[in-house]
Design an enzyme around this catalytic site. Structure first.
Site, PDB file in Angstrom:
ATOM      1  CD  GLU A 254       0.575  -1.781  16.747  1.00 29.36           C
ATOM      2  OE1 GLU A 254       1.215  -0.736  16.998  1.00 29.36           O
ATOM      3  OE2 GLU A 254      -0.021  -2.437  17.612  1.00 29.36           O
ATOM      4  CB  CYS A 287       7.346   2.706  14.282  1.00 24.07           C
ATOM      5  SG  CYS A 287       7.521   1.248  15.306  1.00 24.07           S
TER       6      CYS A 287
HETATM    7  P1  NDP Z   1       4.064   1.430   4.169  1.00 21.80           P
HETATM    8  O1  NDP Z   1       2.818   1.980   4.759  1.00 21.80           O
HETATM    9  O2  NDP Z   1       4.589   2.033   2.930  1.00 21.80           O
HETATM   10  O3  NDP Z   1       3.891  -0.135   3.857  1.00 21.80           O
HETATM   11  C1  NDP Z   1       3.524  -1.068   4.845  1.00 21.80           C
HETATM   12  C2  NDP Z   1       3.051  -2.338   4.187  1.00 21.80           C
HETATM   13  O4  NDP Z   1       1.825  -2.085   3.492  1.00 21.80           O
HETATM   14  C3  NDP Z   1       4.017  -2.888   3.144  1.00 21.80           C
HETATM   15  O5  NDP Z   1       4.013  -4.300   3.209  1.00 21.80           O
HETATM   16  C4  NDP Z   1       3.392  -2.398   1.863  1.00 21.80           C
HETATM   17  O6  NDP Z   1       3.746  -3.162   0.758  1.00 21.80           O
HETATM   18  C5  NDP Z   1       1.932  -2.574   2.167  1.00 21.80           C
HETATM   19  N1  NDP Z   1       1.028  -1.803   1.301  1.00 21.80           N
HETATM   20  C6  NDP Z   1       1.315  -0.720   0.526  1.00 21.80           C
HETATM   21  N2  NDP Z   1       0.185  -0.282  -0.094  1.00 21.80           N
HETATM   22  C7  NDP Z   1      -0.830  -1.096   0.294  1.00 21.80           C
HETATM   23  C8  NDP Z   1      -2.221  -1.164   0.009  1.00 21.80           C
HETATM   24  N3  NDP Z   1      -2.820  -0.280  -0.794  1.00 21.80           N
HETATM   25  N4  NDP Z   1      -2.961  -2.136   0.587  1.00 21.80           N
HETATM   26  C9  NDP Z   1      -2.388  -3.032   1.430  1.00 21.80           C
HETATM   27  N5  NDP Z   1      -1.065  -3.029   1.741  1.00 21.80           N
HETATM   28  C10 NDP Z   1      -0.291  -2.069   1.183  1.00 21.80           C
HETATM   29  O7  NDP Z   1       5.140   1.466   5.346  1.00 21.80           O
HETATM   30  P2  NDP Z   1       6.665   1.115   5.274  1.00 21.80           P
HETATM   31  O8  NDP Z   1       6.844  -0.296   4.825  1.00 21.80           O
HETATM   32  O9  NDP Z   1       7.352   2.199   4.531  1.00 21.80           O
HETATM   33  O10 NDP Z   1       7.055   1.168   6.825  1.00 21.80           O
HETATM   34  C11 NDP Z   1       7.377   2.335   7.477  1.00 21.80           C
HETATM   35  C12 NDP Z   1       6.198   2.839   8.291  1.00 21.80           C
HETATM   36  O11 NDP Z   1       5.791   1.827   9.206  1.00 21.80           O
HETATM   37  C13 NDP Z   1       6.560   4.025   9.143  1.00 21.80           C
HETATM   38  O12 NDP Z   1       5.519   4.961   9.126  1.00 21.80           O
HETATM   39  C14 NDP Z   1       6.710   3.419  10.520  1.00 21.80           C
HETATM   40  O13 NDP Z   1       6.552   4.342  11.574  1.00 21.80           O
HETATM   41  C15 NDP Z   1       5.643   2.387  10.500  1.00 21.80           C
HETATM   42  N6  NDP Z   1       5.872   1.379  11.525  1.00 21.80           N
HETATM   43  C16 NDP Z   1       5.009   1.298  12.578  1.00 21.80           C
HETATM   44  C17 NDP Z   1       5.235   0.388  13.584  1.00 21.80           C
HETATM   45  C18 NDP Z   1       4.289   0.240  14.727  1.00 21.80           C
HETATM   46  O14 NDP Z   1       4.357  -0.790  15.401  1.00 21.80           O
HETATM   47  N7  NDP Z   1       3.404   1.188  15.013  1.00 21.80           N
HETATM   48  C19 NDP Z   1       6.409  -0.491  13.572  1.00 21.80           C
HETATM   49  C20 NDP Z   1       7.221  -0.350  12.409  1.00 21.80           C
HETATM   50  C21 NDP Z   1       6.954   0.564  11.433  1.00 21.80           C
HETATM   51  P3  NDP Z   1       5.006  -2.728  -0.154  1.00 21.80           P
HETATM   52  O15 NDP Z   1       6.173  -2.483   0.754  1.00 21.80           O
HETATM   53  O16 NDP Z   1       5.178  -3.934  -0.967  1.00 21.80           O
HETATM   54  O17 NDP Z   1       4.579  -1.488  -0.874  1.00 21.80           O
END
Ligand code: NDP
Length: 509
Positions: A254, A287
């Site tokens: 997602e 998102c």
């Molecule tokens: P990120 O992609 O930065 O992070 C998402 C999650 O992945 C966090 O828990 C993060 O941890 C974790 N993460 C980071 N690096 C890794 C890795 N190498 N391996 C595994 N997990 C990892 O997104 P954001 O948190 O900034 O969220 C915003 C984004 O999410 C936007 O692009 C938004 O559009 C999208 N989004 C999509 C939705 C949907 O349903 N399609 C709904 C809501 C948001 P940590 O934060 O600890 O770095």
């Protein structure tokens, strides 16, 4: 919340979580810098141990069956519903969004929990299917069995609603879950997991929690989970897929969006109100938020006037009257600033807003931004809208579809038939007609994107099946006089089959 340590206000207004060397990190209030909680950084071994502990709980949870699981999911739902304000307060402090918006997010999550539990048996339970003419002597059965332990990695922007879209449907499908919240919202994640343990102590381990940064998320990908449900950016999604490929762990993606709104000739002023909410609520950190608007020449001037006058009434801040809060992640303000600067340098104009003050971004409307600008092509994730004049709704659709992403979108039109035609041709997983974001609040509708917005679905029947594997069973009801699938079949048995097939299908041209 025994694991949350409240500390004195920090002088620092940086919202980045700070880590210390003792294997813990703090999450902070993006408005004040105050520490909201201190959490362990789970390393590879710790994550593996938690997933291992969840596995027997998964077996127990699966064995309970739909009815018993339904009772426990109802208890969890009741627990959340009775504590909406407490949880909303925590979301406000850790994520920065207004309390009322947090309440809205939680009520939607509770509703999804109820729907998932109520529809699990009907969607996934054992049922008979027609065996067809060639297997008429068989009884045929289909069921969707739980996968086991589902890892859930979530973002910070909707720290309750978004992960619950995976957790609720995974649990209802009979799986256990291990949740890794964003390092920006671990307190909310811990609250949700603690609430589960309190509400349903006999299956407490069916909902595990790991906290930390991206490395903890990567460790969860490698920890032997049976599926990984990821919600976040496309950039991180690529990394998660690559990590999960090491162990052939299936993934649900997602990802981000660049959602468009089409405003047709006969759209009314409700379109302006919806565009402002779709673009600015939650500081644009949604998102499925509206980022691009394509308005036809017939309505453009009226629409721009209406939007800018409504935006003038919006005030960001962290008090109860604020329309939206500061950016949850300080770094996101830099992305928004880059998009604004780039849009203006490319010839776009700022109709209103355009200021970035630390983490607080004024509601901003950009006009005449070239289609190849970052503000039109990349996810901005801030309280901004680009409004572009187009000749007609068909041009609006072409431009809306000219994106690598395709999550949601919106169509405003006075003609239901025309709106439906545009909505069906919009290249996105979801489209709202004459409203914005509304598909997310219909539990029966699947939620997910196309292209770089990801694949797989949460919510609805598809969301339940996403966390299950199809199991097909046949039972011989009676033996056929001639069995074509036996070495004892007589000569000519297969010829007879071919004759039947020619009779049934051969006349079709
Ligand atoms: P990120 O992609 O930065 O992070 C998402 C999650 O992945 C966090 O828990 C993060 O941890 C974790 N993460 C980071 N690096 C890794 C890795 N190498 N391996 C595994 N997990 C990892 O997104 P954001 O948190 O900034 O969220 C915003 C984004 O999410 C936007 O692009 C938004 O559009 C999208 N989004 C999509 C939705 C949907 O349903 N399609 C709904 C809501 C948001 P940590 O934060 O600890 O770095």
């Amino acid at each position: 919340m025994g694991n949350l340590r409240h500390m004195p206000l920090s002088e620092e207004l940086d919202s980045s979580p700070r880590r210390d060397t003792a294997g813990t990190f703090e999450s902070t209030d993006p408005a004040t810098g105050a520490v909201v909680g201190v959490f362990p950084v789970h390393d590879t071994d710790a994550v593996r141990a938690i997933v291992a502990r969840t596995r027997p709980a998964a077996e127990h949870w699966a064995a309970l069956g739909f009815a018993e699981r339904g009772l426990r999911l109802a208890a969890y739902r009741g627990h959340l519903a009775r504590r909406i304000d407490e949880l909303a307060d925590l979301v406000h402090r850790e994520n920065g969004k207004p309390h009322d918006d947090a309440v809205l997010e939680i009520t939607l999550a509770v509703d999804h929990l109820a729907w998932a539990a109520a529809h699990a048996r009907k969607t996934l339970g054992l049922r008979r299917v027609r065996p067809g003419l060639l297997a008429a002597n068989q009884a045929a059965y289909l069921e969707y069995q739980p996968l086991g332990v589902v890892g859930v990695i979530g973002p910070w922007n909707y720290p309750v609603f978004t992960p619950m879209g995976s957790i609720a449907y995974a649990l209802a499908a009979g799986n256990a879950g291990v949740f890794k919240p964003s390092e920006f919202t671990p307190a909310v994640g811990a609250w949700l997991a603690d609430a589960w343990r309190t509400a349903v102590p006999d299956v407490a381990d069916a909902f595990g929690l790991v906290t930390g940064s991206g490395e903890t998320g990567a460790a969860l990908c490698r920890a032997g989970v049976d599926k990984l449900a990821f919600t976040g950016s496309a950039a991180t999604g690529r990394k998660v897929m690559a990590t999960c490929a090491e162990t052939l762990t299936p993934v649900l993606m997602e990802l981000g969006g660049k959602d468009a709104m089409i405003v047709d000739d006969d759209a009314d002023v409700a379109a302006a109100d919806a565009a402002v909410w779709g673009g600015m609520s939650n500081a644009g950190q949604t998102c499925i938020g509206i980022e691009r608007v394509y308005a036809t020449s017939a309505v453009y001037d009226r629409f721009v006037t209406e939007v800018t006058s409504r935006v003038a009434d919006l005030r960001p801040g962290s008090d109860p009257q604020a329309a939206y809060g500061p950016m949850t992640m300080a770094g996101q303000a830099d992305v928004v600033r880059r998009h604004l600067d780039d849009a203006v340098a490319a010839g776009g104009s700022v109709a209103t807003g355009g200021t970035v003050d630390g983490g607080v971004i004024a509601p901003t409307v950009l006009l005449d931004v070239p289609e190849d600008s970052a503000a039109v092509r990349e996810e901005t994730f801030g309280p901004t809208l680009t409004i572009t004049r187009v000749a007609d709704a068909e041009e609006a659709l072409r431009r809306a579809n000219d994106s690598t992403m395709g999550l949601g979108g919106s169509v405003f039109s006075g003609s239901p038939a025309r709106a439906m035609s545009l909505a069906r041709r919009m290249r996105s997983g979801m489209t709202a007609i004459n409203s914005v974001l509304s598909f997310a609040s219909v539990p029966a509708l699947p939620f997910g994107g196309v292209g770089e917005s990801g694949f797989g679905r949460i919510h609805g029947e598809d969301g339940l099946r996403e966390f299950a594997r199809a199991k097909a069973i046949t039972r011989l009801r009676f033996a056929l006089p001639v069995n074509p699938m036996s070495f004892t079949r007589p000569a000519g048995a297969v010829d007879a089959l071919a004759r039947i097939t020619r009779l049934r299908h051969g006349r079709r041209r």
